[in-house]
Write a protein that holds these residues in place. Structure first.
Motif, short mmCIF file in Angstrom:
data_model
loop_
_atom_site.label_atom_id
_atom_site.label_comp_id
_atom_site.label_asym_id
_atom_site.label_seq_id
_atom_site.Cartn_x
_atom_site.Cartn_y
_atom_site.Cartn_z
N GLY A 1 30.57 20.42 49.21
CA GLY A 1 29.92 19.13 49.04
C GLY A 1 30.68 18.27 48.05
N GLY A 2 30.24 17.03 47.94
CA GLY A 2 30.89 16.12 47.02
C GLY A 2 30.55 14.68 47.32
N LEU A 3 31.30 13.81 46.68
CA LEU A 3 31.15 12.37 46.85
C LEU A 3 32.20 11.88 47.84
CD1 LEU A 3 29.60 9.89 45.60
CD2 LEU A 3 31.59 9.62 44.12
N TRP B 1 22.19 25.02 59.45
CA TRP B 1 22.34 24.12 58.30
C TRP B 1 21.12 23.21 58.27
CZ3 TRP B 1 25.83 24.45 54.49
CH2 TRP B 1 27.02 25.15 54.71
N TYR B 2 20.54 23.08 57.10
CA TYR B 2 19.45 22.15 56.86
C TYR B 2 19.90 21.18 55.77
CZ TYR B 2 15.92 24.78 59.48
OH TYR B 2 15.18 25.37 60.48
N ARG B 3 19.17 20.08 55.66
CA ARG B 3 19.42 19.17 54.56
C ARG B 3 18.12 18.56 54.07
NH1 ARG B 3 22.57 14.24 57.76
NH2 ARG B 3 20.76 13.41 58.88
N TYR C 1 22.55 20.06 51.13
CA TYR C 1 22.71 20.82 52.38
C TYR C 1 22.59 22.31 52.09
CZ TYR C 1 24.12 16.66 54.93
OH TYR C 1 24.12 15.42 55.55
N TYR C 2 21.81 22.98 52.94
CA TYR C 2 21.52 24.39 52.76
C TYR C 2 21.87 25.17 54.03
CZ TYR C 2 18.52 22.56 49.04
OH TYR C 2 18.03 21.91 47.93
N CYS C 3 22.46 26.33 53.86
CA CYS C 3 22.62 27.19 55.02
C CYS C 3 21.51 28.23 55.03
CB CYS C 3 24.00 27.87 55.04
SG CYS C 3 24.31 29.04 53.71
N GLY D 1 22.33 25.65 48.12
CA GLY D 1 22.54 24.24 48.45
C GLY D 1 23.81 23.66 47.85
N THR D 2 24.33 22.65 48.53
CA THR D 2 25.47 21.88 48.03
C THR D 2 25.19 20.41 48.29
OG1 THR D 2 27.89 21.68 48.05
CG2 THR D 2 26.82 22.10 50.17
N GLN D 3 25.47 19.57 47.30
CA GLN D 3 25.12 18.16 47.39
C GLN D 3 26.21 17.36 48.08
OE1 GLN D 3 22.24 16.60 46.49
NE2 GLN D 3 23.09 14.68 47.28
#
Length: 117
Positions: free
Chosen positions: A9-11, A36-38, A93-95, A110-112
């Motif tokens: 994740g990131g900007l 994958w969910y968000r 985002y989550y797996c 999660g990763t943003q």
């Protein structure tokens, strides 16, 4: 102990791309359906993409044609390739290892992903 660790994740600017990874430990992802969910700000968690054991994929309408879910069984890793990102894709985002009659679900931390114009 089962662990799922997301990264990538990131900007990113609108129109850009990111690839999320989810590495499994204590579990062989090849034998499980995964997703994958968000969860965006102030929103409920939603399904983004799913892949079955035999490789069948399914996508939310909002990401069809832009996102691709895949597995690398040799690396025990789930991916989400995200192209043509939009501000509306901003979310954590989550797996997930999908539940079945013989296993419970498992979630990563999660990763943003933040998409800016």
């Amino acid at each position: 102990q089962v662990q799922l660790v997301e990264s990538g994740g990131g900007l990113v600017q609108a129109g850009g791309s990111l690839r999320l990874s989810c590495v499994g430990s204590g579990i062989i992802i090849r034998v499980f359906g995964m997703s994958w969910y968000r969860q965006g700000p102030g929103k409920q968690r939603e399904l983004v993409a799913a892949i079955t054991v035999n490789g069948t994929t399914n996508y939310a309408d909002s990401v069809k044609g832009r996102f691709t879910i895949s597995k690398d069984n040799a690396k025990n890793t789930l991916y989400l390739q995200m192209n043509t990102l939009e501000q509306e894709d901003t979310a954590a985002y989550y797996c997930r290892v999908d539940p079945s009659p013989w296993n419970r679900s498992y979630w990563g931390q999660g990763t943003q992903v933040t998409v800016v114009s």
